[in-house]
Design a protein around this motif. Structure first.
Motif, PDB file in Angstrom:
ATOM      1  N   ALA A 177      22.355 -12.096  27.394  1.00 47.84           N
ATOM      2  CA  ALA A 177      23.633 -11.649  26.834  1.00 47.84           C
ATOM      3  C   ALA A 177      24.648 -11.446  27.945  1.00 47.84           C
ATOM      4  CB  ALA A 177      23.453 -10.353  26.040  1.00 47.84           C
ATOM      5  N   GLY A 178      25.912 -11.742  27.653  1.00 47.32           N
ATOM      6  CA  GLY A 178      27.006 -11.494  28.579  1.00 47.32           C
ATOM      7  C   GLY A 178      27.803 -10.282  28.151  1.00 47.32           C
ATOM      8  N   PHE A 179      28.313  -9.509  29.124  1.00 45.55           N
ATOM      9  CA  PHE A 179      29.049  -8.278  28.830  1.00 45.55           C
ATOM     10  C   PHE A 179      30.571  -8.456  28.865  1.00 45.55           C
ATOM     11  CE2 PHE A 179      25.264  -5.954  30.842  1.00 45.55           C
ATOM     12  CZ  PHE A 179      24.673  -5.785  29.604  1.00 45.55           C
ATOM     13  N   ALA A 180      31.058  -9.655  29.171  1.00 49.42           N
ATOM     14  CA  ALA A 180      32.478  -9.815  29.478  1.00 49.42           C
ATOM     15  C   ALA A 180      33.396  -9.326  28.365  1.00 49.42           C
ATOM     16  CB  ALA A 180      32.775 -11.280  29.798  1.00 49.42           C
ATOM     17  N   ALA A 190      31.289  -5.942  32.412  1.00 51.56           N
ATOM     18  CA  ALA A 190      31.092  -7.296  32.921  1.00 51.56           C
ATOM     19  C   ALA A 190      29.655  -7.390  33.402  1.00 51.56           C
ATOM     20  CB  ALA A 190      32.069  -7.599  34.055  1.00 51.56           C
ATOM     21  N   GLY A 191      29.153  -8.611  33.512  1.00 48.44           N
ATOM     22  CA  GLY A 191      27.783  -8.805  33.958  1.00 48.44           C
ATOM     23  C   GLY A 191      26.947  -9.493  32.895  1.00 48.44           C
ATOM     24  N   ALA A 192      25.629  -9.484  33.086  1.00 47.89           N
ATOM     25  CA  ALA A 192      24.724 -10.176  32.168  1.00 47.89           C
ATOM     26  C   ALA A 192      23.486  -9.335  31.925  1.00 47.89           C
ATOM     27  CB  ALA A 192      24.329 -11.539  32.736  1.00 47.89           C
ATOM     28  N   LEU A 193      22.922  -9.508  30.743  1.00 46.18           N
ATOM     29  CA  LEU A 193      21.686  -8.828  30.370  1.00 46.18           C
ATOM     30  C   LEU A 193      20.660  -9.875  29.962  1.00 46.18           C
ATOM     31  CD1 LEU A 193      21.108  -5.698  28.244  1.00 46.18           C
ATOM     32  CD2 LEU A 193      20.112  -7.830  27.449  1.00 46.18           C
ATOM     33  N   SER A 194      19.450  -9.712  30.434  1.00 49.40           N
ATOM     34  CA  SER A 194      18.349 -10.570  29.992  1.00 49.40           C
ATOM     35  C   SER A 194      17.192  -9.669  29.596  1.00 49.40           C
ATOM     36  CB  SER A 194      17.925 -11.539  31.100  1.00 49.40           C
ATOM     37  OG  SER A 194      17.497 -10.834  32.251  1.00 49.40           O
ATOM     38  N   ALA A 195      16.395 -10.126  28.640  1.00 47.58           N
ATOM     39  CA  ALA A 195      15.314  -9.281  28.137  1.00 47.58           C
ATOM     40  C   ALA A 195      14.210 -10.131  27.555  1.00 47.58           C
ATOM     41  CB  ALA A 195      15.850  -8.321  27.073  1.00 47.58           C
TER      42      ALA A 195
END
Length: 568
Positions: free
Chosen positions: A236-239, A263-268
């Motif tokens: 997922a992206g936080f932008a 901002a940034g990215a999430l992976s799970a």
């Protein structure tokens, strides 16, 4: 002639094929089976089912069945014509199209090439008591031919969802969780029974624009009516995610005081996510945040290059690593949150902060008020309990050690302030200072700020604040030692003693002998000082009354005798 005959045979074959297809579909009589489909869905999902209309369709040479306006809800819940219950699970879709393999159909096998769901909407709820009274359940042991369509066998190659939505509402325990997944486009391919159902897709999470890709498998839990999700990938992206939407989805984050956008990215990866009868019965997995950027309300500078690695289950979150940058410094830490299913979870943590620039961390105070600047580092560990910020602050227990380098107290010269207090408290001091002052002392008093030597301070958490015991801070020509308290709101209150160095003490006593009443055994002048305000707006107040009392206590009889002699 043969050519014409061949063409005629082909045309006749095509006509017969079309007639055959028509006869096959006429035998199905889709609309006549609408009620049976509703009954089968009700039995399978243990709820109420409504279908508006069934019709035959064609796509890419495949015959199909279109089901319009599907509505599944728990027994007794309102249908789409009335207002639905706020705490009930439900599933609706504008339409579902089933495209079939015609050759398999002639063999009395319903092989569905694909199922296309248009705008499916799924609501999952968890009431305040934590028990899903209104949850729908998939019934075990369902008939292989629930519609009675001539004993036909069902097989589905692919299911496609487009423009779907998922809404989850939890009433407790603790704060309610309310979040939505929008723009869901999903492709599902059933695998072998023991391997579940594979899926992949993309969606918009906590925003209106697509920002998440995912894949995994879905397993049905035997005859219990429950489901288990396994996500092999979530990215997922936080932008486009606002802090407010994140706090609404995860209310416990309100205590962090975030602001602005992320901002940034999430992976799970989620090893299991089980849902049964309105409850999340089991969950386990891991989450990584990479290169995030966000603001905290009390800080001027954003937190950047924020990385987080966690592992979690239904009761515990382990933060194996956390690191990032803020105000030209770095931070890192780890911790664990336990008893998440209880009203008051507890947590332990360790944190290291290195060389944060205080001037970059906090905004400048208005009207040139004094402010502490420099670089600060600290190591801290602690325990905390609760779900809300006020609970955290009330229960926080721990300890740490802070270091200040390049320290400067801006907009305040402590030594000049001391000289000013002595000038108004000791008779003749002002005139004596004005007549003779060494250049090095004069230069020291002309500086706008106070420079501090590197220092280390131990502190403890407890009783709603931070306690500093037996600390020492040195500057040009003085040192301050004492103890005090800092509230979590930023207010400070320190009772300290300032000790002037030997050279400056000797000069003051030379100019004003009465000042010797303030000297300690080594000849250095000593006086109480109260430090209050906040780190961003410090107030330093020497105890003028102490100066007067001390001088009068030593020199009082002498002053009295002089006064009597002058009167005589």
């Amino acid at each position: 002639m043969k050519k014409i005959l061949f063409i005629a045979v082909v045309v006749i074959f095509i006509i017969l094929a079309v007639i055959g297809i028509g006869v096959g579909f006429a035998a199905l009589r889709p609309e006549a089976h609408r009620v049976k489909i509703e009954q089968a869905l009700e039995k399978y999902f243990n709820g109420d089912a409504k279908i508006a209309h069934l019709s035959l369709v064609w796509q890419n040479q495949y015959p199909g069945l279109e089901i319009q306006n599907i509505d599944l809800r728990p027994h007794g819940s309102a249908s789409q014509e009335t207002q639905p219950q706020a705490n009930a699970d439900s599933f609706t879709a504008d339409s579902a199209r089933l495209f079939m393999d015609f050759n398999a159909l002639l063999k009395k096998e319903l092989r569905v090439k694909s199922v296309l769901l248009d705008r499916p909407r799924l609501n999952l709820t968890r009431p305040a008591d934590g028990h899903g009274q209104n949850g729908m359940r998939v019934q075990g042991g369902a008939s292989g031919d629930p519609l009675g369509w001539g004993g036909m066998t069902w097989k589905v190659d692919e299911v496609v969802l487009q423009n779907g939505e998922l809404h989850y509402l939890s009433g407790g325990p603790g704060h309610p969780h309310d979040w939505s997944l929008k723009n869901l486009n999903l492709k599902v391919r059933p695998k072998r029974p023991d391997q579940g159902i594979a899926f992949e897709g993309k969606a918009a999470i906590l925003t209106d624009t697509t920002n998440t890709n995912f894949s995994g498998t879905l397993h049905r839990e035997g005859g219990s009516g429950g489901w288990t999700l396994m996500f092999s990938k979530i990215r997922a992206g936080f932008a486009d995610v606002s802090v407010r939407s994140l706090e609404e989805a995860i209310p416990i984050l309100e205590a962090a005081g975030l602001r602005g956008r992320l901002a940034g990215a999430l992976s799970a990866s989620i090893e299991r996510l089980s849902y049964e009868a309105g409850n999340w019965t089991d969950v386990a997995g891991s989450v990584q945040v990479e290169g995030a950027k966000f603001f905290i309300r009390v800080f001027k500078s954003p937190l950047t290059e924020f990385n987080l690695s966690t592992q979690f289950d239904r009761d515990t979150v382990v933060i194996s690593s956390l690191d990032g940058e803020v105000a030209h410094g770095t931070f890192r830490g780890h911790g664990e949150i336990r008893n998440l299913n209880k009203p008051d979870p507890d947590a332990s943590f360790e944190m290291n902060v290195d060389r944060i620039n205080l001037s970059e961390l906090f905004s400048r105070p208005a009207n040139g008020r004094p402010q502490l600047a420099g670089r600060i580092a600290f190591d801290v560990n602690g325990l905390v309990q609760g779900r809300e910020r006020r609970q955290w602050l009330a229960t926080l227990q721990g300890q740490g050690r802070a270091s200040l380098t390049d320290g400067v107290l801006t907009n305040l010269n402590i030594m000049r302030m001391i000289f000013d207090k002595l000038a108004v408290s000791l008779p003749g001091a002002r005139e004596a200072f004005a007549q003779s002052m060494p250049p090095q002392i004069s230069q020291l008093l002309s500086l706008p700020d106070t420079h501090l030597s590197p220092t280390d301070i131990n502190f403890t958490f407890g009783n709603g604040g931070i306690a500093y015991a037996n600390f020492r801070i040195a500057g040009d020509g003085f040192e301050i030692y004492g103890s005090g308290q800092q509230g979590f709101g930023g207010d400070i209150d320190f009772k300290t003693t300032i000790v002037l160095d030997a050279q400056i003490s000797s000069y003051i006593v030379y100019c004003c002998p009465d000042a010797s009443a303030l000297a300690d055994s080594s000849g250095r002048l000593v006086m109480p000082v109260r430090i209050s305000g906040t780190i961003r707006n410090i107030r330093i107040e020497p105890d003028t009354n102490y100066l007067i009392r001390k001088v009068l206590g030593v020199k009082g009889p002498e002053y009295l005798m002089k006064a009597l002699q002058q009167k005589v």
